[in-house]
Motif scaffolding. Structure first.
Motif, PDB file in Angstrom:
ATOM      1  N   ASP A 194      27.883  24.712 -29.303  1.00 46.70           N
ATOM      2  CA  ASP A 194      26.581  24.894 -30.615  1.00 46.70           C
ATOM      3  C   ASP A 194      27.169  23.751 -31.378  1.00 46.70           C
ATOM      4  O   ASP A 194      26.091  23.350 -32.118  1.00 46.70           O
ATOM      5  N   CYS A 211      27.755  20.643 -30.397  1.00 39.98           N
ATOM      6  CA  CYS A 211      27.177  19.752 -29.418  1.00 39.98           C
ATOM      7  C   CYS A 211      25.752  18.886 -30.104  1.00 39.98           C
ATOM      8  O   CYS A 211      25.771  18.187 -30.257  1.00 39.98           O
ATOM      9  N   VAL A 212      25.738  20.130 -29.920  1.00 39.79           N
ATOM     10  CA  VAL A 212      23.759  19.597 -29.788  1.00 39.79           C
ATOM     11  C   VAL A 212      23.679  19.453 -30.923  1.00 39.79           C
ATOM     12  O   VAL A 212      23.278  20.031 -31.853  1.00 39.79           O
ATOM     13  N   GLN A 213      21.810  18.659 -30.638  1.00 40.36           N
ATOM     14  CA  GLN A 213      21.567  17.941 -31.541  1.00 40.36           C
ATOM     15  C   GLN A 213      20.096  18.567 -31.531  1.00 40.36           C
ATOM     16  O   GLN A 213      19.171  18.149 -30.450  1.00 40.36           O
ATOM     17  N   SER A 214      19.178  19.539 -32.490  1.00 44.76           N
ATOM     18  CA  SER A 214      17.821  19.862 -31.894  1.00 44.76           C
ATOM     19  C   SER A 214      16.938  18.801 -32.337  1.00 44.76           C
ATOM     20  O   SER A 214      15.634  19.045 -31.462  1.00 44.76           O
ATOM     21  N   GLN A 253      20.160   9.836 -31.061  1.00 47.76           N
ATOM     22  CA  GLN A 253      21.538   9.819 -29.600  1.00 47.76           C
ATOM     23  C   GLN A 253      22.785  10.671 -29.994  1.00 47.76           C
ATOM     24  O   GLN A 253      23.416  10.444 -29.530  1.00 47.76           O
ATOM     25  N   GLY A 309      23.622  13.497 -30.723  1.00 51.64           N
ATOM     26  CA  GLY A 309      23.625  14.708 -29.472  1.00 51.64           C
ATOM     27  C   GLY A 309      24.345  14.854 -27.828  1.00 51.64           C
ATOM     28  O   GLY A 309      24.390  15.486 -27.428  1.00 51.64           O
ATOM     29  N   LEU A 358      18.742  24.471 -34.886  1.00 49.77           N
ATOM     30  CA  LEU A 358      19.227  24.778 -33.070  1.00 49.77           C
ATOM     31  C   LEU A 358      19.211  26.385 -33.227  1.00 49.77           C
ATOM     32  O   LEU A 358      18.167  26.188 -32.048  1.00 49.77           O
ATOM     33  N   LEU A 359      19.645  27.257 -33.810  1.00 52.75           N
ATOM     34  CA  LEU A 359      19.806  28.466 -32.790  1.00 52.75           C
ATOM     35  C   LEU A 359      17.805  28.461 -32.450  1.00 52.75           C
ATOM     36  O   LEU A 359      18.346  29.920 -32.143  1.00 52.75           O
ATOM     37  N   LEU A 393      15.226  27.134 -32.016  1.00 56.61           N
ATOM     38  CA  LEU A 393      14.873  26.718 -30.717  1.00 56.61           C
ATOM     39  C   LEU A 393      15.499  27.494 -29.429  1.00 56.61           C
ATOM     40  O   LEU A 393      14.263  27.320 -28.398  1.00 56.61           O
ATOM     41  N   ASN A 394      15.640  28.390 -29.397  1.00 59.93           N
ATOM     42  CA  ASN A 394      16.955  29.162 -28.659  1.00 59.93           C
ATOM     43  C   ASN A 394      15.638  30.436 -28.728  1.00 59.93           C
ATOM     44  O   ASN A 394      15.953  31.087 -29.409  1.00 59.93           O
TER      45      ASN A 394
END
Lengths: 429, 429, 429, 429
Positions: C35, C37-40, C96, C98, C161-162, C164-165
């Motif tokens: 959670d 680490c990712v870049q949305s 970059q 992410g 981010l969340l 998009l899940n």
């Protein structure tokens, strides 16, 4: 590539040259300066650019080599009208060809006249049987073939441009007769075996038709005629564009992203006029917008659409070798003697019909060099070989192909999404 | 596709299954949750997604069919971990796989355990020689082969991800020994004739390797070994990336637009450290960033680069039929028995070496169906056939290919610009 | 920017520092490594990056200047965690962020501890009333304010981010109470005249709030409360997203091209469950996906949507000066004392409510320097000034704004299409 | 917006109408059909389109309303030549205007004649002092002002088109005299206070200049003249395009991505010809390509470049209120009486010079509605208001602005990256 012996006198070549060159200008005559200047997409070129580039070809590859006192008609044209020959130097960017409102159409026509005069003078001075002259004759032949290719592009590029105009203007005011009901497709069978593929005689061919070589073909069948608009419409109505199982994965992504649901020049008819009744569809043609003629061959079809249609009917596209072998084996009905503005099918119930003169026929073959292929030395070598990737071969010729330009071994090629050429479908099994 | 007779007892299949499945998890063990979650580009997938998708494959194509009381481990996974099977329903968009920070890695591993238990139970309950069970065994075999393909992708996708990190982290801390000086390339000659191509025995193969069929090959020669970094560096130094006459037109546009001037994981060395001296270049590897080893085979090469290099040395790429015929004809030195993190060439002076286990070898063949190819019914039929356009075939296998996965008839395929696989060059003439 | 006199002892600053720094880590505690680490999207940053960058800020602008024996915690971090300060050197590309699965979350937390220790040591050693120490105190204050800004971004970037899940995971499992029915909007009137705008006291402010200067305001009225989801839903139902006459031209192009037809986190309810009945819409929140609460303020609204809504109801957005003048003039109900995960409106029937602590309020004012604005010398001067173009000012604060961070003169700013912040609508006339 | 009392007789309006309409056609006379048809970029329109659209404006907003037996000249033109009025119905897509090779230029000129005759007939029939006729006179005035705006665009759009042609053709063959050495910039000072801004008299203005309202201005200074090419060249030479600290962040990204390093029509001189010596630069003008004249005002400058230059010299851009207040306060030297093809500065050593008739002057003001602004009812209301976002105001007028079109309160506006207008720099402090 050319055997000069068939040119009995230089007069013959000079006459052919004049005929080819005159035809290009004649094609542009119904058009205004504006029609000739605009570029409708990066893949298409303006008519004026075609007129100039074909002239540049003769100037660059012939006059510059054979004129002892050569000087360029205009040094700027060397860059402006170079299409893709890196060996000749800089090129005006392809996507910017439509920005060239200057030189004017009149200046381009003057360029043509100047180069034509000089080529004619050159030809009249040479004994075409000397070794040096053989090369001259071969290059003139190549230039004429090149110009014929551009004559076809002039018609398809123009058709694309006019199609973008909401007024749907007609290139020709001549009315078009409805086609006759086509016969049912029959399947011609061919046995397995080793066959020879590629150009054999000493008449002209492009380097990509060489060398003639052997291939093993498994048993196959080829459809006697092309797929019609009516047949293709059944595919549209049956939801062919909505079923991913019929499409190559890349093709499905492409029609989804581009919102493609029918052939590119088809339009759903909005009125209830009787003329539009038969199909409920209109088609934009060089004769203007017309009710879709269900009996004519479907054209302006991409490789992806051709391939999906074939899967839907339980068939497939032929390989280019199958097509060539069949064309060279069985009786064919001679095609149209003169190019047309719209595909006109033949009414024959046997034999392979419409192999030429109606619509280019997609094959399943990726465009690749034949075993032993060698491209020419120098810039002329860029003519064909460097395009042998990510394109698919089309065989035959179309209604827009100039008389005498087609042959059994001819290899046309376009990317799998190209739709603005007169491209159609012949099925195989 | 599979002959169940080689499976003497269901125990054998169960053991193989456990080995394959365990290896995927083992590959991810040196990695953090974060390493396993991020997607570095749309073409690559996160490690965690690979772990889940391969499990989805067994659940969807086997458990759902063979379990009498089937219920999904989690209904949401049906969409989340479907890669490209339109026949199975909706798919989570490919480019968004890296957004899935949930389900967590632990949940995915639990998913794996659950499906593994159920597959083992299923296998233990079936007599694998009954007709119904033959299909079960074939699907389990397919699922294992599928998982092995993803094991290779896990390594190449991870390598791509780590390469984007300025810290250039190593997957493995183990040092890498310099390779020995390779022997000179020799050319093995093959006569013209009709050959048989495609999978023949009753062992496993993918549908794209079928049917076995005849082809005519003209006389050709194949290079005894792969092109090395050192040889490829000569091409770079000689201005190979600056000379359009060496490139396919589309390839030239691609390297110009993308500013490509060397293989994707090469970096010019900036220090004057002795270790970097030999080449003046570094290479990013799964062992971290290292001086470019001139004696190893060049890898991570696109089709365009392979094709241009071949032209530069006066050779060409083999067709896939030539490659397969050669591989089936002459003596080959057995490849690596275990996958490696970096290509390790063999030191043999005769015979065809490095056909397997070092680098996938680009062929000049567009990926197309063999004559008579028929894809399977249903969603499983989407496995191969729908990708047969605008891609080029690679033969052999690479250092990242799992043990036992390669064979002479195996057809790998990638687009002409793909660079993140362990792809190299074997020349032909 | 900061008057150190309010810092009676360095202990006070050290305590504040510890509280602010601890809160950032606390916000990340419910989250996994993945959670964090990712870049949305390029506009958002990973939680881990926020944790590192705010630390980089203290290291670069304070430790490097005040530590006599300064050495970087890790020289690579100087580039990795620089956001946009060209004056400090190279930056890792924003899109970059992410890709940085390394350094790990644990390493970033160790970085935080190291810098925290050194800052605390530094503060304990300085007499904060010496001139040099005044600058130290000011920079620490700036660093804390900077970190608070990133705390808000952590929540909004995570929410994006969340969202998009497909699993729509909740950051918090705590249930959310329905809001009370809001009172009708009343209009507070303000007379025309010259007013003073900008920060006045000697407490902390950002440079963009200075200098205090005079402006002439014409008579205006401001709405007593924010627009609710229920009111905004009327706009959606009335076809607000389909009527170009309501939209700025660029906004209309944007919603047409992007297929936008409702606020970004709204979803049409697909079930007929009673809980979803009131609105027929769901909303993704940090508490998970919930029925749309019609009584809460609408949030995650772009400038274009706010402006179109205002036109539809016959009102307009306030200018930032109108907002600031009103906020400084009339009685306000104190906002939430603690940040919330979702906007919670107040139930007051008079006065200006929800000026702070609920949703940032779009103004019609383009973000521009105040008359006489001078940015700081050096890299710190890049903090605000260079963004003063093509962005619109938002005033107030949101439910995600840390306690004590908001003030009447505060100028937040985002492009006209930004939708992932807690942004809402207060009308003016 | 218009006070009809200044129109003493309808003859006066008819004469003005004829003069304005004739000038548009006269501007196109040196051009070929092709020059008039091509669109060089989506932001620019073809000359022929301008000629048709301005006619459409009179037909749609006047003839349709005031002709009792109105019928469209051609119903298709309603869509083809609608620019952006959603209230009028469909529009031909802006980026496709250059595809319209039909209707021909001759047909468009016939359209103009037809509409001109009908407008003249209409005007001759109306008593312009009746209430209904007041609206007619106001709309004719608006149509003429609209046509004048397009006359300026015709010149700038044409200049952009010709600039893309490698032949660098000249619109005018007339030679251009070198400009005199400009005087040094002096700074005119203005006191702080409340000022009135916006159109005051009853003469024509656009709705965006209303209502007249009060603003408070702090003390400021305005430069006496525009920045010259020579002065701007110093900025280029000093590395102005390479120093991020001089640029707004978005501007820096833009020049980096677009590889911008000098004004758009400047070209580094490649020859050593004496004529090119002074600057080492050439400039493309409507007189063809010429050595850069260091004494003329710099033009074709984006907002970003203007803003960066101002920062480099320690100044800033004026707000639009400062500009308007200054222009209405102090003595100005009357500008050019007739439009020019290239900016010609005045040689005056005092006073504010070149406020009009040379180059539009970027202000730091975002384009926004004045307090109390109300747009007109119906489609005419789309003229200005819907563009009030993400654009910056320019004041004054340029060498291409028609005589009589400029005024002190006039608000021109373009996005911050626009470079193809005659836009220059006046500094403030």
């Amino acid at each position: 590539m050319l055997n000069p012996h068939f040119i009995t006198v230089s007069d013959c070549l000079r006459t052919q040259y004049a005929l080819v060159r005159t035809r290009s200008v004649a094609l542009s005559e119904p058009l205004s300066e504006e029609d000739c200047c605009v570029q409708s997409m990066p893949d298409a070129s303006p008519i004026k650019w075609h007129l100039a580039h074909t002239t540049w070809f003769f100037e660059t590859f012939i006059l510059e080599k054979f004129e002892s006192d050569f000087h360029a008609h205009d040094p700027a044209f060397r860059v402006l009208y170079n299409s893709y020959y890196n060996g000749v130097g800089d090129k005006h960017p392809r996507a910017q060809r439509g920005m060239l409102t200057r030189p004017s159409l009149a200046e381009v026509l003057a360029y043509r006249s100047n180069v034509d005069d000089r080529i004619q003078t050159l030809l009249s001075k040479h004994d075409l049987f000397s070794p040096h002259s053989t090369e001259l004759a071969m290059l003139v032949e190549l230039g004429m073939q090149h110009e014929q290719q551009h004559q076809e592009l002039m018609m398809t590029d123009l058709k694309h441009l006019l199609s973008l105009n909401p007024l749907k203007p007609a290139y020709s005011a001549e009315p078009l007769q409805p086609a006759l009901t086509p016969p049912a497709i029959t399947w011609l069978e061919f046995d397995a075996g080793v066959v020879e593929i590629g150009h054999a005689s000493d008449s002209f061919c492009f380097d990509n038709e060489l060398p003639r070589h052997r291939q093993f073909l498994e048993k196959f069948s080829l459809a006697s005629r092309l797929v019609t608009n009516g047949e293709y419409l059944e595919f549209v109505k049956a939801g062919g564009y909505k079923d991913p199982s019929l499409w190559l994965s890349e093709g499905w992504d492409w029609i989804s992203t581009q919102h493609i649901s029918h052939p590119t020049f088809w339009h759903p008819a909005q009125s209830a006029a009787p003329a539009e009744k038969p199909a409920g569809w209109l088609e934009f043609t060089l004769h203007g917008i017309l009710p879709l003629d269900l009996h004519r061959p479907v054209t302006h079809i991409s490789f992806f659409e051709a391939e999906a249609y074939a899967r839907w009917v339980g068939a497939r596209l032929p390989t280019e070798s199958e097509w060539e072998h069949a064309a060279g084996t069985v009786e064919m009905i001679p095609g149209n003697l003169e190019p047309q503005l719209h595909p006109a099918p033949y009414d024959h119930h046997t034999a392979l019909v419409d192999m030429f003169g109606v619509a280019w026929q997609w094959t399943s073959s990726s465009y690749a060099p034949y075993p032993g292929y060698v491209s020419a030395e120098g810039a002329i070598g860029e003519y064909n070989g460097k395009f042998m990737v990510n394109q698919y071969v089309l065989r035959g010729s179309s209604c827009a192909t100039p008389t005498g330009h087609a042959r059994v071994t001819y290899r046309n090629f376009f990317p799998s999404t190209a739709r603005w050429q007169f491209t159609g479908i012949r099925l195989a099994k």
